[in-house]
Design a protein around this motif. Structure first.
Motif, PDB file in Angstrom:
ATOM      1  N   ARG A   1       0.839  -1.327   0.125  1.00 56.40           N
ATOM      2  CA  ARG A   1      -0.059  -0.062  -0.171  1.00 56.40           C
ATOM      3  C   ARG A   1       0.812   1.158   0.099  1.00 56.40           C
ATOM      4  O   ARG A   1       0.561   2.185  -0.697  1.00 56.40           O
ATOM      5  CB  ARG A   1      -0.914  -0.031   1.230  1.00 56.40           C
ATOM      6  CG  ARG A   1      -2.059   1.342   1.119  1.00 56.40           C
ATOM      7  CD  ARG A   1      -2.672   1.187   2.438  1.00 56.40           C
ATOM      8  NE  ARG A   1      -2.143   1.079   3.568  1.00 56.40           N
ATOM      9  CZ  ARG A   1      -2.076   0.258   4.509  1.00 56.40           C
ATOM     10  NH1 ARG A   1      -2.527  -1.236   4.287  1.00 56.40           N
ATOM     11  NH2 ARG A   1      -1.575   0.187   5.713  1.00 56.40           N
TER      12      ARG A   1
ATOM     13  N   HIS B   1       1.092   4.115  -3.132  1.00 56.60           N
ATOM     14  CA  HIS B   1       1.043   5.368  -2.905  1.00 56.60           C
ATOM     15  C   HIS B   1       1.970   6.329  -3.445  1.00 56.60           C
ATOM     16  O   HIS B   1       1.624   7.295  -3.956  1.00 56.60           O
ATOM     17  CB  HIS B   1       1.056   5.664  -1.186  1.00 56.60           C
ATOM     18  CG  HIS B   1      -0.317   5.437  -0.511  1.00 56.60           C
ATOM     19  ND1 HIS B   1      -1.687   5.411  -1.001  1.00 56.60           N
ATOM     20  CD2 HIS B   1      -0.689   5.051   0.758  1.00 56.60           C
ATOM     21  CE1 HIS B   1      -2.752   5.155  -0.157  1.00 56.60           C
ATOM     22  NE2 HIS B   1      -1.995   4.832   0.862  1.00 56.60           N
TER      23      HIS B   1
ATOM     24  N   ASP C   1      -5.922   1.764  -5.046  1.00 58.59           N
ATOM     25  CA  ASP C   1      -5.443   2.428  -4.046  1.00 58.59           C
ATOM     26  C   ASP C   1      -6.509   2.624  -2.502  1.00 58.59           C
ATOM     27  O   ASP C   1      -6.378   2.308  -1.660  1.00 58.59           O
ATOM     28  CB  ASP C   1      -5.005   3.958  -4.011  1.00 58.59           C
ATOM     29  CG  ASP C   1      -4.205   4.529  -3.116  1.00 58.59           C
ATOM     30  OD1 ASP C   1      -3.270   4.091  -2.613  1.00 58.59           O
ATOM     31  OD2 ASP C   1      -4.616   5.812  -2.893  1.00 58.59           O
ATOM     32  N   ALA C   2      -7.771   2.871  -2.960  1.00 60.88           N
ATOM     33  CA  ALA C   2      -8.895   3.053  -2.051  1.00 60.88           C
ATOM     34  C   ALA C   2      -9.118   1.634  -1.423  1.00 60.88           C
ATOM     35  O   ALA C   2      -9.465   1.558  -0.442  1.00 60.88           O
ATOM     36  CB  ALA C   2     -10.181   3.700  -2.634  1.00 60.88           C
TER      37      ALA C   2
ATOM     38  N   GLU D   1      -6.537   0.932   1.039  1.00 57.51           N
ATOM     39  CA  GLU D   1      -6.660   1.726   2.378  1.00 57.51           C
ATOM     40  C   GLU D   1      -7.503   1.189   3.280  1.00 57.51           C
ATOM     41  O   GLU D   1      -7.637   1.078   4.257  1.00 57.51           O
ATOM     42  CB  GLU D   1      -7.249   2.886   1.690  1.00 57.51           C
ATOM     43  CG  GLU D   1      -7.054   4.027   2.741  1.00 57.51           C
ATOM     44  CD  GLU D   1      -5.658   4.398   3.410  1.00 57.51           C
ATOM     45  OE1 GLU D   1      -5.296   4.456   4.514  1.00 57.51           O
ATOM     46  OE2 GLU D   1      -4.739   4.325   2.431  1.00 57.51           O
TER      47      GLU D   1
ATOM     48  N   SER E   1      -5.749  -0.748   6.012  1.00 52.57           N
ATOM     49  CA  SER E   1      -4.970  -0.055   6.878  1.00 52.57           C
ATOM     50  C   SER E   1      -5.437  -0.134   8.346  1.00 52.57           C
ATOM     51  O   SER E   1      -6.526   0.113   8.709  1.00 52.57           O
ATOM     52  CB  SER E   1      -5.052   1.495   6.470  1.00 52.57           C
ATOM     53  OG  SER E   1      -4.067   2.303   7.251  1.00 52.57           O
TER      54      SER E   1
END
Length: 285
Positions: free
Chosen positions: A234, A238, A258-259, A262, A265
């Motif tokens: 991740r 980014h 990417d979302a 996320e 996380s």
């Protein structure tokens, strides 16, 4: 005996240290947690007690740290580098490595970026893929050292080109793994046997060896013992998006991935193998 320092003894840094010790190098090691150096000391490595001055007498200072900011701070703590060559092997942004190279120059040292593709197994066997960036003369000077870690280290261009190449490759890791996960889930839900799907995929131009490498992990939900974690994937995606935006590229197609990443996380997926993103492609996550 050639003396080098390895700064950062996580999974990859430890494997690099073991390889260099096996090849007869005098290796000095540093970790933020000194307790993590005990095993390497038993193998003959020397613990660096104080970073300031640790570059003195070293042909190279190899850094294997989490990101560019941490690397810059640790290199700053070395103080004068006395003409030694700093070789960052962790993944960094293009801007970050260029800034670090200037910093190293101000500290009276040289910088040859040397990010790698591969992890513990490849490092132990000397089969990392090294994509160096820097001056050709400096690369030639450090090539004998790099050849103990890579069968064919490559100079890909000036400072920044190694970072760009590594980010491009890590973007492919993320995209290929995501694409394979979605395809795998769709055919399974449609009742297609996985081996039937793979038998069609393998001889096609669409096949990538990473699919088989991660297939059983995905099918069994076994993501322990990672060589590259979801959190690091991740982070690198980014970085890729930041650099691609700065280069004026269209990143909309990657923003969804990417979302998606996320979502992991702070979850248990962060510390697992990156193919744990397979869990994110099911609606119930």
């Amino acid at each position: 005996m050639t003396s080098v320092a390895v700064v950062g003894t996580g999974l990859l840094g430890t494997a690099i240290t073991k390889r260099l010790l096996e090849k007869g190098f005098e290796v000095h090691v540093w970790n933020r947690n000194p307790a993590r150096l005990a095993d390497l000391q038993e193998l003959g490595a020397h613990a660096i007690q104080e970073l300031h001055g640790a570059a003195q007498g070293r042909q190279a200072v190899i850094t294997v740290l989490r990101d560019g900011a941490v690397t810059a701070n640790v290199i700053h703590a070395l103080g004068p580098i006395h003409g030694s060559t700093v070789m960052p092997m962790g993944t960094m942004g293009i801007t970050e490595i260029r800034s670090l190279a200037e910093q190293v120059q101000h500290q009276n040292g040289h910088c040859l970026e040397a990010p790698v593709l591969g992890s513990k197994p490849q490092a132990l066997k000397g089969e990392l893929l090294v994509m160096a960036g820097g001056e050709p003369a400096l690369f030639d000077q450090q090539r004998p050292l790099l050849e103990h870690l890579s069968q064919e280290p490559m100079l890909v261009g000036p400072i920044g080109s190694g970072a760009a190449t590594k980010l491009a490759l890590n973007q492919l890791i993320a995209s290929l793994t995501h694409a394979f996960s979605l395809s795998l889930r769709l055919v399974q839900q449609a009742g297609v046997h996985v081996e039937t799907f793979m038998a069609i995929l393998r001889p096609s131009a669409l096949y990538a060896p990473t699919f088989d490498k991660k297939l059983q992990r995905m099918l069994e939900g076994h993501y322990d013992d990672p060589n590259f974690s979801t959190a690091l994937l991740r982070k690198d995606l980014h970085l890729f998006l930041e650099e691609a935006t700065a280069a004026g590229l269209q990143i909309q197609g990657l923003q969804g991935l990417d979302a998606l990443l996320e979502q992991s996380s702070g979850s248990q997926l962060d510390d697992l193998d990156y193919c744990a993103l397979h869990e994110l492609t099911q609606e119930s996550f």
